[in-house]
Write an enzyme that holds these catalytic residues in place. Sequence first.
Site, short mmCIF file in Angstrom:
data_model
loop_
_atom_site.label_atom_id
_atom_site.label_comp_id
_atom_site.label_asym_id
_atom_site.label_seq_id
_atom_site.Cartn_x
_atom_site.Cartn_y
_atom_site.Cartn_z
CG ASP A 66 -0.37 -0.02 2.51
OD1 ASP A 66 0.87 -0.11 2.60
OD2 ASP A 66 -1.11 0.06 3.52
CB SER A 67 4.56 1.70 -0.25
OG SER A 67 4.72 0.61 -1.14
CG ASP A 95 0.61 -4.09 2.15
OD1 ASP A 95 0.88 -5.01 2.94
OD2 ASP A 95 1.37 -3.12 1.94
CE LYS A 149 3.46 -6.06 3.83
NZ LYS A 149 3.11 -4.81 4.57
CD GLU A 192 0.98 -1.40 7.89
OE1 GLU A 192 0.71 -0.55 8.78
OE2 GLU A 192 1.36 -1.08 6.75
CD GLU A 222 8.06 -0.05 7.30
OE1 GLU A 222 7.10 -0.79 7.02
OE2 GLU A 222 8.21 1.09 6.81
O1 KIV Z 1 3.59 -1.00 1.55
C1 KIV Z 1 4.70 -1.52 1.34
O2 KIV Z 1 5.30 -1.40 0.28
C2 KIV Z 1 5.26 -2.33 2.42
C3 KIV Z 1 6.70 -2.71 2.34
C4 KIV Z 1 7.59 -1.59 2.15
C5 KIV Z 1 7.11 -3.60 3.43
O3 KIV Z 1 4.58 -2.67 3.33
#
Ligand code: KIV
Length: 257
Positions: A41-42, A80, A109, A111, A176
């Site tokens: 989600d970056s 994510d 994934k 968090e 992280e």
């Molecule tokens: O959102 C993302 O790209 C991430 C990674 C940088 C671990 O969670």
Amino acid sequence: MKKIIKIINKKNKSKIVCLTAYSKNIAEEVDKYTDIVLVGDSLGSVLYNYSTTRKVTLTEMINHSKSVRLGVNKSLMVVDMPFNTYATKKSALKNAKKIIKETKCDAVKLEGGKKIVNQIKLLIKNKIPVMGHLGLLPQSTKGKFKSKGKTTKEIKQLISDALLLQKNGVFAIVLECIKTPIAKQITKNLDIPTIGIGSSVHCDGQVLVTDDLIGLNQTNIKFVKKFLNVKKYINKGLRKFASEVKSNQYPSKKYSY
Ligand code: KIV
């Protein structure tokens, strides 16, 4: 499942390579070198200039993941779950099922540790593979990003969260921005792999945002090493195109019907 077992079996044998991808063309290149391709989600900050990943929507994640799916062949594809899509057990299951069904990814994934363990348990019970994410949690962070594992309380929490996630069936955990000795200790304590981002060489694998490491996205985050300045090459090609258009060199006969 085969791909997940392969990742777990790498622990203490060979390092795990993980990179992000947000679209097919980058995914195709990334897939050649990775064990895991993450649709992170970056993408909210990297592609949309969002001030926080909290603004990323489920639709955005699904659309980008569909494109990435077209480029990922050999790696495990993880997506994510965006902010607020796993706040309750019910929403977590509904949204994870939607992500898996629509994107055909291999895992999701989430968090967090203890706070979301019931959601994680439910997903795994429903045969949805889960990757954990501990340490700096961008979805829960308001304001400045700081490294984790500095106070005794924080260290205890990180270690117990990692063990809890493992006990409940996650196949790997992203660590992280965790201080080196703590990331090392967590990695040693676990039977499943840790994937570090700003958490030292002692993790079982490493992940970076691809756009950062190739210099497509400008960032001055401490842990980002710029392995390439891809903009230089893009500019070279674009400049040549513009110049040939202006001088009537392009399209020549070869490129015309
Ligand atoms: O959102 C993302 O790209 C991430 C990674 C940088 C671990 O969670």
